[in-house]
Enzyme design. Structure first.
Site, PDB file in Angstrom:
ATOM      1  N   PHE A  58      42.119  52.988  34.163  1.00 51.84           N
ATOM      2  CA  PHE A  58      41.714  52.931  32.686  1.00 51.84           C
ATOM      3  C   PHE A  58      43.004  54.040  33.096  1.00 51.84           C
ATOM      4  O   PHE A  58      44.273  54.357  31.822  1.00 51.84           O
ATOM      5  CB  PHE A  58      41.172  52.652  31.780  1.00 51.84           C
ATOM      6  CG  PHE A  58      41.291  53.266  30.567  1.00 51.84           C
ATOM      7  CD1 PHE A  58      41.852  51.785  29.525  1.00 51.84           C
ATOM      8  CD2 PHE A  58      41.292  54.475  29.886  1.00 51.84           C
ATOM      9  CE1 PHE A  58      41.882  52.125  27.692  1.00 51.84           C
ATOM     10  CE2 PHE A  58      41.442  54.241  28.586  1.00 51.84           C
ATOM     11  CZ  PHE A  58      42.029  52.973  27.609  1.00 51.84           C
ATOM     12  N   ALA A  83      41.530  48.579  41.110  1.00 52.42           N
ATOM     13  CA  ALA A  83      41.079  46.875  41.724  1.00 52.42           C
ATOM     14  C   ALA A  83      40.525  46.816  40.029  1.00 52.42           C
ATOM     15  O   ALA A  83      39.166  47.142  40.054  1.00 52.42           O
ATOM     16  CB  ALA A  83      40.367  46.850  42.535  1.00 52.42           C
ATOM     17  N   ILE A  85      38.373  43.804  38.355  1.00 55.72           N
ATOM     18  CA  ILE A  85      38.199  42.467  38.287  1.00 55.72           C
ATOM     19  C   ILE A  85      37.582  41.907  37.100  1.00 55.72           C
ATOM     20  O   ILE A  85      36.467  42.221  36.518  1.00 55.72           O
ATOM     21  CB  ILE A  85      37.034  42.291  39.745  1.00 55.72           C
ATOM     22  CG1 ILE A  85      37.882  43.289  40.915  1.00 55.72           C
ATOM     23  CG2 ILE A  85      36.359  41.282  40.117  1.00 55.72           C
ATOM     24  CD1 ILE A  85      37.010  43.804  42.093  1.00 55.72           C
ATOM     25  N   HIS A  91      36.557  43.264  28.457  1.00 55.86           N
ATOM     26  CA  HIS A  91      36.907  44.498  29.429  1.00 55.86           C
ATOM     27  C   HIS A  91      37.532  44.416  29.907  1.00 55.86           C
ATOM     28  O   HIS A  91      38.561  45.574  30.670  1.00 55.86           O
ATOM     29  CB  HIS A  91      35.823  45.282  29.812  1.00 55.86           C
ATOM     30  CG  HIS A  91      35.799  46.549  30.142  1.00 55.86           C
ATOM     31  ND1 HIS A  91      36.051  47.522  29.432  1.00 55.86           N
ATOM     32  CD2 HIS A  91      35.538  47.143  31.327  1.00 55.86           C
ATOM     33  CE1 HIS A  91      35.781  48.419  29.832  1.00 55.86           C
ATOM     34  NE2 HIS A  91      35.688  48.662  31.162  1.00 55.86           N
ATOM     35  N   PHE A 114      53.152  50.786  41.531  1.00 56.99           N
ATOM     36  CA  PHE A 114      52.232  49.902  40.506  1.00 56.99           C
ATOM     37  C   PHE A 114      51.681  48.791  41.507  1.00 56.99           C
ATOM     38  O   PHE A 114      52.192  47.708  41.913  1.00 56.99           O
ATOM     39  CB  PHE A 114      52.600  48.540  39.838  1.00 56.99           C
ATOM     40  CG  PHE A 114      50.917  48.439  38.814  1.00 56.99           C
ATOM     41  CD1 PHE A 114      50.029  48.982  38.127  1.00 56.99           C
ATOM     42  CD2 PHE A 114      50.814  47.099  38.756  1.00 56.99           C
ATOM     43  CE1 PHE A 114      49.183  48.074  37.464  1.00 56.99           C
ATOM     44  CE2 PHE A 114      50.034  46.526  37.480  1.00 56.99           C
ATOM     45  CZ  PHE A 114      48.774  46.480  37.433  1.00 56.99           C
ATOM     46  N   ARG A 128      42.860  41.286  48.427  1.00 56.75           N
ATOM     47  CA  ARG A 128      44.508  41.339  48.514  1.00 56.75           C
ATOM     48  C   ARG A 128      44.232  42.807  48.833  1.00 56.75           C
ATOM     49  O   ARG A 128      44.883  43.990  48.790  1.00 56.75           O
ATOM     50  CB  ARG A 128      44.950  41.268  46.679  1.00 56.75           C
ATOM     51  CG  ARG A 128      45.637  39.949  46.330  1.00 56.75           C
ATOM     52  CD  ARG A 128      45.308  39.896  45.184  1.00 56.75           C
ATOM     53  NE  ARG A 128      45.820  38.416  44.870  1.00 56.75           N
ATOM     54  CZ  ARG A 128      45.221  37.733  44.328  1.00 56.75           C
ATOM     55  NH1 ARG A 128      43.995  37.028  45.132  1.00 56.75           N
ATOM     56  NH2 ARG A 128      45.289  36.810  44.081  1.00 56.75           N
TER      57      ARG A 128
END
Length: 155
Positions: A58, A83, A85, A91, A114, A128
């Site tokens: 954020f 990351a 998830i 949220h 990004f 990833r």
């Protein structure tokens, strides 16, 4: 003949900023390791990479904005790693949406890449971050090198 411009993946002399989310650190540290590997392999000196840690994804856009406005630090490119998830609440949508704003705060002076992975599960995030699906941190860093060269070429 049509003019073509393309950035090379040669990072010699470039200075890079990597902004890393500490949330889901077990994933983001793997992304950072991948980015550092890419920089080393493509000629960016370790001393030319500045890592900034933020609490979570954020906080990435506001940190990008601050770095771009800094008189103290000047970079060839900025990479954002994080990351997000999915959990049981909304949220995930809020955080991933805010993290994606890193592009909208970019002013065009340097590339902002990004490198935030958004996944449905921890397993996908692990894939990833260096297993089955490669390392998205590595990919983000090579993109940053290439785009920094392209921006330099464009002038």
């Amino acid at each position: 003949m049509t003019a073509q411009l393309e950035g090379l993946r040669i990072g010699n002399g470039q200075k890079h900023c990597v902004i890393v989310s500490k949330f889901n650190e077990f994933i983001t540290e793997s992304l950072l390791k991948g980015a550092k590997d890419a920089y080393r392999q493509h000629g960016v000196a370790e001393s030319d990479v500045t890592v900034i840690y933020v609490p979570g994804a954020f906080e990435l856009p506001q940190t990008v904005k601050r770095v771009l406005g800094s008189k103290k630090y000047q970079f060839s490119a900025i990479v954002c790693l994080g990351a997000v998830i999915r959990g049981a609440t909304s949220h995930y949508d809020l955080v991933s949406g805010e993290a994606a704003k890193v592009g909208s705060v970019a002013d065009g002076s340097v590339p902002v890449i990004f490198g935030v992975i958004t996944t449905e599960s921890i397993e996908q995030a692990i894939e990833r971050a260096g297993t089955k699906a490669g390392n998205k941190g590595y990919e983000a860093a090579t993109t940053a090198i290439e785009m920094a060269n392209l921006f330099k070429e464009i002038g």
